[in-house]
Design a protein around this motif. Structure first.
Motif, PDB file in Angstrom:
ATOM      1  N   GLU A  32      38.898  42.458  49.499  1.00  0.00           N
ATOM      2  CA  GLU A  32      38.999  43.728  50.231  1.00  0.00           C
ATOM      3  C   GLU A  32      37.738  44.553  49.986  1.00  0.00           C
ATOM      4  O   GLU A  32      37.111  44.417  48.923  1.00  0.00           O
ATOM      5  CB  GLU A  32      40.216  44.526  49.747  1.00  0.00           C
ATOM      6  N   PRO A  33      37.358  45.410  50.918  1.00  0.00           N
ATOM      7  CA  PRO A  33      36.183  46.253  50.690  1.00  0.00           C
ATOM      8  C   PRO A  33      36.431  47.224  49.536  1.00  0.00           C
ATOM      9  O   PRO A  33      37.486  47.848  49.437  1.00  0.00           O
ATOM     10  CB  PRO A  33      36.017  46.995  52.030  1.00  0.00           C
ATOM     11  N   ALA A  34      35.445  47.309  48.632  1.00  0.00           N
ATOM     12  CA  ALA A  34      35.467  48.260  47.509  1.00  0.00           C
ATOM     13  C   ALA A  34      36.645  48.045  46.574  1.00  0.00           C
ATOM     14  O   ALA A  34      37.091  48.987  45.911  1.00  0.00           O
ATOM     15  CB  ALA A  34      35.447  49.700  48.033  1.00  0.00           C
ATOM     16  N   ASN A  35      37.160  46.819  46.495  1.00  0.00           N
ATOM     17  CA  ASN A  35      38.212  46.521  45.518  1.00  0.00           C
ATOM     18  C   ASN A  35      37.651  45.566  44.474  1.00  0.00           C
ATOM     19  O   ASN A  35      37.657  44.344  44.662  1.00  0.00           O
ATOM     20  CB  ASN A  35      39.439  45.897  46.185  1.00  0.00           C
ATOM     21  N   ASP A  36      37.144  46.120  43.370  1.00  0.00           N
ATOM     22  CA  ASP A  36      36.594  45.257  42.331  1.00  0.00           C
ATOM     23  C   ASP A  36      37.650  44.841  41.304  1.00  0.00           C
ATOM     24  O   ASP A  36      37.339  44.204  40.298  1.00  0.00           O
ATOM     25  CB  ASP A  36      35.392  45.910  41.640  1.00  0.00           C
ATOM     26  N   TRP A  37      38.916  45.163  41.561  1.00  0.00           N
ATOM     27  CA  TRP A  37      40.006  44.650  40.744  1.00  0.00           C
ATOM     28  C   TRP A  37      40.337  43.204  41.109  1.00  0.00           C
ATOM     29  O   TRP A  37      40.906  42.471  40.313  1.00  0.00           O
ATOM     30  CB  TRP A  37      41.268  45.503  40.926  1.00  0.00           C
ATOM     31  N   GLY A  38      40.002  42.800  42.314  1.00  0.00           N
ATOM     32  CA  GLY A  38      40.291  41.439  42.741  1.00  0.00           C
ATOM     33  C   GLY A  38      41.770  41.152  42.763  1.00  0.00           C
ATOM     34  O   GLY A  38      42.553  41.838  43.439  1.00  0.00           O
ATOM     35  N   LEU A  39      42.198  40.153  42.001  1.00  0.00           N
ATOM     36  CA  LEU A  39      43.594  39.738  41.978  1.00  0.00           C
ATOM     37  C   LEU A  39      44.492  40.724  41.243  1.00  0.00           C
ATOM     38  O   LEU A  39      45.724  40.638  41.357  1.00  0.00           O
ATOM     39  CB  LEU A  39      43.710  38.365  41.303  1.00  0.00           C
ATOM     40  N   GLN A  40      43.920  41.650  40.497  1.00  0.00           N
ATOM     41  CA  GLN A  40      44.715  42.552  39.664  1.00  0.00           C
ATOM     42  C   GLN A  40      45.044  43.878  40.344  1.00  0.00           C
ATOM     43  O   GLN A  40      45.724  44.726  39.767  1.00  0.00           O
ATOM     44  CB  GLN A  40      43.975  42.812  38.354  1.00  0.00           C
ATOM     45  N   GLY A  41      44.560  44.056  41.566  1.00  0.00           N
ATOM     46  CA  GLY A  41      44.852  45.275  42.303  1.00  0.00           C
ATOM     47  C   GLY A  41      44.620  45.051  43.776  1.00  0.00           C
ATOM     48  O   GLY A  41      44.063  44.033  44.184  1.00  0.00           O
ATOM     49  N   SER A  42      45.074  45.989  44.590  1.00  0.00           N
ATOM     50  CA  SER A  42      44.891  45.859  46.035  1.00  0.00           C
ATOM     51  C   SER A  42      44.849  47.229  46.684  1.00  0.00           C
ATOM     52  O   SER A  42      45.537  48.165  46.247  1.00  0.00           O
ATOM     53  CB  SER A  42      46.039  45.034  46.643  1.00  0.00           C
ATOM     54  N   ALA A  87      24.848  33.069  50.329  1.00  0.00           N
ATOM     55  CA  ALA A  87      26.240  33.528  50.385  1.00  0.00           C
ATOM     56  C   ALA A  87      26.884  33.487  49.005  1.00  0.00           C
ATOM     57  O   ALA A  87      27.854  34.214  48.740  1.00  0.00           O
ATOM     58  CB  ALA A  87      27.039  32.677  51.371  1.00  0.00           C
ATOM     59  N   GLY A  88      26.335  32.661  48.107  1.00  0.00           N
ATOM     60  CA  GLY A  88      26.872  32.577  46.759  1.00  0.00           C
ATOM     61  C   GLY A  88      26.760  33.869  45.975  1.00  0.00           C
ATOM     62  O   GLY A  88      27.417  34.027  44.935  1.00  0.00           O
ATOM     63  N   LEU A  89      25.949  34.798  46.448  1.00  0.00           N
ATOM     64  CA  LEU A  89      25.810  36.088  45.772  1.00  0.00           C
ATOM     65  C   LEU A  89      27.040  36.969  45.927  1.00  0.00           C
ATOM     66  O   LEU A  89      27.212  37.946  45.175  1.00  0.00           O
ATOM     67  CB  LEU A  89      24.593  36.840  46.322  1.00  0.00           C
ATOM     68  N   PHE A  90      27.900  36.655  46.885  1.00  0.00           N
ATOM     69  CA  PHE A  90      28.951  37.593  47.271  1.00  0.00           C
ATOM     70  C   PHE A  90      30.366  37.168  46.898  1.00  0.00           C
ATOM     71  O   PHE A  90      31.307  37.927  47.111  1.00  0.00           O
ATOM     72  CB  PHE A  90      28.866  37.849  48.779  1.00  0.00           C
ATOM     73  N   HIS A  91      30.554  35.981  46.354  1.00  0.00           N
ATOM     74  CA  HIS A  91      31.903  35.570  45.977  1.00  0.00           C
ATOM     75  C   HIS A  91      32.323  36.290  44.689  1.00  0.00           C
ATOM     76  O   HIS A  91      31.531  36.425  43.756  1.00  0.00           O
ATOM     77  CB  HIS A  91      31.962  34.056  45.763  1.00  0.00           C
ATOM     78  N   PRO A  92      33.561  36.707  44.615  1.00  0.00           N
ATOM     79  CA  PRO A  92      34.002  37.422  43.416  1.00  0.00           C
ATOM     80  C   PRO A  92      34.366  36.480  42.268  1.00  0.00           C
ATOM     81  O   PRO A  92      34.867  35.385  42.510  1.00  0.00           O
ATOM     82  CB  PRO A  92      35.253  38.160  43.916  1.00  0.00           C
TER      83      PRO A  92
END
Length: 401
Positions: A127-137, A378-383
């Motif tokens: 999601e945009p601006a969600n640096d929690w990844g799997l731990q938040g939404s 593109a590898g720069l952008f995967h979380p």
């Protein structure tokens, strides 16, 4: 050759024979140039049974392991990185359910049946601006009386946008008072093949913006959810928001990181092969030989090759450990994320090395090397990104908890 390596070779010839890879490689240039989706590749992969690789034999699939699929994905990426990256998302979803199945959790076994029936799965977590990844939404999950949810929010980099019929997503249920009671809901959204072809679905809109630097064939467009319905039987998990371990999120992390890493390992391998071929073709007027005999050029290629060699070894070791249910405890994230970060770094550096080794011809926009260089970025952008991951590695050595 060991029995394991013999089996890898047999699987490569069965699912990705050389003539198939050559067709993929030819079409990859067209997809990139036209910014189009890999429909022809997908049809051939489906015919090969590639979309059911993880499905256990008792459900009608070949029951391959993560280690075996990782090797196949490396091979596919040498021909068509965009195709490999996108098909990863379907494989990641089925691989997650396979990991749960192997560990005794059969709550989502229906995914195997749907995969065999021809449904195409995709990954809708970023999601945009969600640096929690799997731990938040940042996606709102509104509970319904029947146990289902309505989801509203934006998911980005949704690969397979033109074709997916099942999308794994998460959203935040905040209806219970108090932040401690916020719940992450994981499950699958559904749409028909006809809705996918039309670019939408009930409460689902796919963005028409996708004019990017690399991995263009993946068509990883943003997906806008506006009251998209997750039926109660498609709800897979309800997990407290924040750092709460769960088998589902662990399986997602493992499959995502290792399969993404496999794609970039394949990109790196192809770039090195093209670098060597370019050096053999180029002539040095000063040395009177091919660049393959020029010491400085050989050193440059050697350095890139040495860096690359650690990448497939790391992927092989960690995917086998995952298949064998080795307990690395809290060290698992360190292993998984480093494998993917190292692979993406090797892809970029190998592609740059290849451009230097091959000379100015690789700078032409129609060159495969030019495309590989763009795909590798593109590898720069995967979380998580390297910046986001560094605190985890520092904490493992410096912090008591």
């Amino acid at each position: 050759m060991s029995d394991r390596e013999t089996r890898h070779q047999e699987l490569a010839e069965q699912y990705l024979p050389e003539e198939l890879l050559e067709r993929f490689r030819e079409r990859a240039a067209v997809y990139d140039r036209e910014n189009s989706f890999f429909h022809e590749d997908l049809a051939e992969l489906r015919e090969q049974g590639y979309l059911t690789l993880f499905v256990p034999e008792e459900f009608g699939g070949p029951g391959l392991t993560l280690n075996q699929v990782s090797r196949l994905q490396q091979r596919l990426a040498t021909a068509a990185p965009g195709t490999a990256l996108a098909i990863n998302m379907h494989l990641m979803c089925t691989g997650v359910i396979r990991a749960m199945y192997e560990r005794g959790d059969h709550s989502l076994d229906y995914v195997f049946e749907e995969a065999v029936a021809g449904e195409i799965f995709a990954f809708g977590i970023s999601e945009p601006a969600n640096d929690w990844g799997l731990q938040g939404s940042k996606t709102k999950a509104e509970p319904q009386g029947d146990g289902g949810y309505l989801l509203s929010g934006v998911k980005i980099f949704t690969s397979l946008s033109p074709v997916w019929t099942r999308l794994i997503v998460h959203g935040l249920d905040t209806t219970t008072a108090g932040s401690d009671a916020e719940t992450l809901v994981y499950g699958f959204l559904e749409r028909t093949h006809e809705e996918a072809a039309a670019g939408g679905g009930a409460g689902i809109t796919v963005s028409d913006q996708w004019d990017v630097l690399g991995m263009r064939a993946s068509q990883s467009r943003a997906t806008i959810l506006d009251g998209a319905r997750m039926r109660p039987e498609k709800v897979g998990r309800r997990i407290p928001a924040g750092r709460h371990p769960d088998l589902l999120t662990f399986a997602i992390t493992a499959n995502f990181q290792l399969l993404i890493g496999s794609v970039y390992a394949g990109v790196a391998r192809r770039a090195l092969d093209l670098a060597a071929a370019g050096m053999q073709k180029r002539r040095s007027a000063k040395a009177g030989t091919s660049h393959a005999e020029v010491p400085e050029a050989r050193v440059r290629l050697a350095d890139a090759h040495m860096e690359y060699m650690a990448v497939p070894a790391q992927l092989d070791a960690y995917s086998r450990d995952f298949d064998e249910i080795v307990d690395h405890g809290a060290d698992w994230p360190l292993r998984l994320v480093s494998a993917r970060l190292n692979a993406s770094t090797a892809a970029r550096r190998s592609a740059e090395t290849a451009l230097i080794c091959a000379g100015g011809s690789g700078f032409d926009n129609g060159s495969e090397l030019s495309r590989l260089y763009r795909d590798a970025t593109a590898g720069l952008f995967h979380p998580p990104t390297a910046d986001a991951a560094r605190p985890m590695y520092a904490a493992a050595l410096l912090d008591e908890n």
